[in-house]
Design a protein around this motif. Sequence first.
Motif, PDB file in Angstrom:
ATOM      1  N   LYS A   1      91.261  26.775  53.262  1.00  0.00           N
ATOM      2  CA  LYS A   1      90.404  27.415  52.259  1.00  0.00           C
ATOM      3  C   LYS A   1      89.929  26.385  51.201  1.00  0.00           C
ATOM      4  O   LYS A   1      89.974  26.634  50.007  1.00  0.00           O
ATOM      5  N   ASP A   2      89.505  25.252  51.713  1.00  0.00           N
ATOM      6  CA  ASP A   2      89.023  24.193  50.827  1.00  0.00           C
ATOM      7  C   ASP A   2      88.116  23.252  51.623  1.00  0.00           C
ATOM      8  O   ASP A   2      88.132  23.256  52.857  1.00  0.00           O
ATOM      9  N   PHE A   3      87.348  22.426  50.911  1.00  0.00           N
ATOM     10  CA  PHE A   3      86.465  21.467  51.546  1.00  0.00           C
ATOM     11  C   PHE A   3      87.211  20.165  51.827  1.00  0.00           C
ATOM     12  O   PHE A   3      88.070  19.747  51.041  1.00  0.00           O
ATOM     13  N   ILE A   4      86.882  19.521  52.954  1.00  0.00           N
ATOM     14  CA  ILE A   4      87.415  18.193  53.261  1.00  0.00           C
ATOM     15  C   ILE A   4      86.230  17.266  53.554  1.00  0.00           C
ATOM     16  O   ILE A   4      85.201  17.688  54.082  1.00  0.00           O
ATOM     17  N   ALA A   5      86.378  15.989  53.192  1.00  0.00           N
ATOM     18  CA  ALA A   5      85.293  15.017  53.356  1.00  0.00           C
ATOM     19  C   ALA A   5      85.169  14.581  54.806  1.00  0.00           C
ATOM     20  O   ALA A   5      86.170  14.475  55.523  1.00  0.00           O
ATOM     21  N   ILE A   6      83.950  14.343  55.266  1.00  0.00           N
ATOM     22  CA  ILE A   6      83.714  13.806  56.609  1.00  0.00           C
ATOM     23  C   ILE A   6      82.846  12.555  56.485  1.00  0.00           C
ATOM     24  O   ILE A   6      82.144  12.368  55.495  1.00  0.00           O
ATOM     25  N   GLU A   7      82.913  11.713  57.514  1.00  0.00           N
ATOM     26  CA  GLU A   7      82.168  10.461  57.536  1.00  0.00           C
ATOM     27  C   GLU A   7      81.049  10.539  58.574  1.00  0.00           C
ATOM     28  O   GLU A   7      81.132  11.329  59.528  1.00  0.00           O
ATOM     29  N   PRO A   8      80.014   9.721  58.446  1.00  0.00           N
ATOM     30  CA  PRO A   8      78.939   9.737  59.446  1.00  0.00           C
ATOM     31  C   PRO A   8      79.395   9.142  60.773  1.00  0.00           C
ATOM     32  O   PRO A   8      80.446   8.507  60.866  1.00  0.00           O
ATOM     33  N   THR A   9      78.611   9.365  61.816  1.00  0.00           N
ATOM     34  CA  THR A   9      78.937   8.832  63.136  1.00  0.00           C
ATOM     35  C   THR A   9      78.832   7.309  63.119  1.00  0.00           C
ATOM     36  O   THR A   9      78.233   6.709  62.226  1.00  0.00           O
ATOM     37  N   LEU A  10      79.397   6.685  64.125  1.00  0.00           N
ATOM     38  CA  LEU A  10      79.404   5.229  64.204  1.00  0.00           C
ATOM     39  C   LEU A  10      78.059   4.660  64.644  1.00  0.00           C
ATOM     40  O   LEU A  10      77.771   3.487  64.405  1.00  0.00           O
ATOM     41  N   THR A  11      77.250   5.455  65.294  1.00  0.00           N
ATOM     42  CA  THR A  11      76.007   4.945  65.880  1.00  0.00           C
ATOM     43  C   THR A  11      74.831   4.981  64.919  1.00  0.00           C
ATOM     44  O   THR A  11      73.897   4.198  65.056  1.00  0.00           O
ATOM     45  N   GLU A  12      74.854   5.861  63.941  1.00  0.00           N
ATOM     46  CA  GLU A  12      73.690   6.007  63.063  1.00  0.00           C
ATOM     47  C   GLU A  12      74.139   6.371  61.653  1.00  0.00           C
ATOM     48  O   GLU A  12      74.847   7.368  61.457  1.00  0.00           O
ATOM     49  N   GLN A  13      73.726   5.584  60.679  1.00  0.00           N
ATOM     50  CA  GLN A  13      74.059   5.860  59.289  1.00  0.00           C
ATOM     51  C   GLN A  13      73.334   7.130  58.840  1.00  0.00           C
ATOM     52  O   GLN A  13      72.134   7.281  59.045  1.00  0.00           O
ATOM     53  N   GLY A  14      74.096   8.048  58.226  1.00  0.00           N
ATOM     54  CA  GLY A  14      73.485   9.273  57.727  1.00  0.00           C
ATOM     55  C   GLY A  14      73.501  10.417  58.725  1.00  0.00           C
ATOM     56  O   GLY A  14      72.990  11.499  58.431  1.00  0.00           O
ATOM     57  N   LEU A  15      74.077  10.203  59.931  1.00  0.00           N
ATOM     58  CA  LEU A  15      74.168  11.263  60.939  1.00  0.00           C
ATOM     59  C   LEU A  15      75.596  11.793  60.986  1.00  0.00           C
ATOM     60  O   LEU A  15      76.541  11.032  61.191  1.00  0.00           O
ATOM     61  N   TYR A  16      75.752  13.110  60.818  1.00  0.00           N
ATOM     62  CA  TYR A  16      77.063  13.751  60.778  1.00  0.00           C
ATOM     63  C   TYR A  16      77.159  14.769  61.903  1.00  0.00           C
ATOM     64  O   TYR A  16      76.149  15.342  62.331  1.00  0.00           O
TER      65      TYR A  16
END
Length: 335
Positions: A207-222
């Motif tokens: 019941k909370d938000f967790i941070a995610i990182e972008p994919t390895l192949t393209e900056q800004g793609l999640y």
Amino acid sequence: MIDEFDLFMISKHLFKALNQDINIEIVIISNTPKKSMKLVNLCKRLIDLEASIYWAMDDSLFTNEDYFAIFDKEYLICGSKQSIYENPETLLRSKNDFFNGLAQSSQRINLLSGNIEIEFNVDKSIVFAQEYITLKWETKNTHEIIIYPHGWEVEAQGFKTIKINEDTKFTLEGKNKDKSLRKSVFVRVLKENEIDFNVDVYDSILKDFIAIEPTLTEQGLYAAFLNQRIKLTWNIPMIGKLSESKLGKLTLKGSHEFILNQNETFLFTFKSINKTQTKKISFKCFYDESFFEEDLEEGLKTEKLAQKQALNRQKWASYLIRIGVKLFNIFKKKK
């Protein structure tokens, strides 16, 4: 008749002669009206001993350097070779008449003293890097004016426009024979950083938000799951305007939440005085079972693997946090 450099060279001998009550008249030849503070201080000492000093601006005399000295109206010393005269007395009288005429037409040096007045300001005190500023000043009762930290020697009044790249304190110092005065202005340079956004997804168990990182192949793609709640947050500590292609105008500090039900792309634009920055954030929407589907299309295998790794990191982060919560509850019950 002499220039500033030679005056310093013979200054010790002049002091000795003046201390013996010898009358001395000096015409200083120059190609500029500006007098260095070092010269002002020397002239002050000579004038205090009752020397008469004149300032003559003459480009021709300054270039030719045909300097001379006359002693007791009888002896002549010249710094350069003279024309041939049948009678040396004629040359002496010619030089003497020339000196007297030059002294009368020249400005007698009256050294400034007393209080100094300075007005010193800048048109902009907060700017961005590579921006131009204009320093403006006006001084009264000064012989020498220098602007630091660059050491510019300037006229009694004027302005200077320069490009600035870092925080700088400008100090104008004015001097006369008795006093000196300083006035300063400070210019702050704002550094433009790249705009940045945080991406979080909502975990229904925690019941909370967790941070995610972008994919390895393209900056800004999640990568995220279908119907997953996503939050974008930003805080831009710069002066400018922020907007997004679909959301419109935005505040420089804020957030946006949405439910992912398809592939989604956001294009943010930040406009400052100096430049425009853009930031693209895209989301690839996945069902859980899509991890196990074989994608045979050429060129997509690497992207599929990278998106799978991004989602796996998200699931592992969520899983580890759940374990931590369970352990905390177990230990709490034992107590």
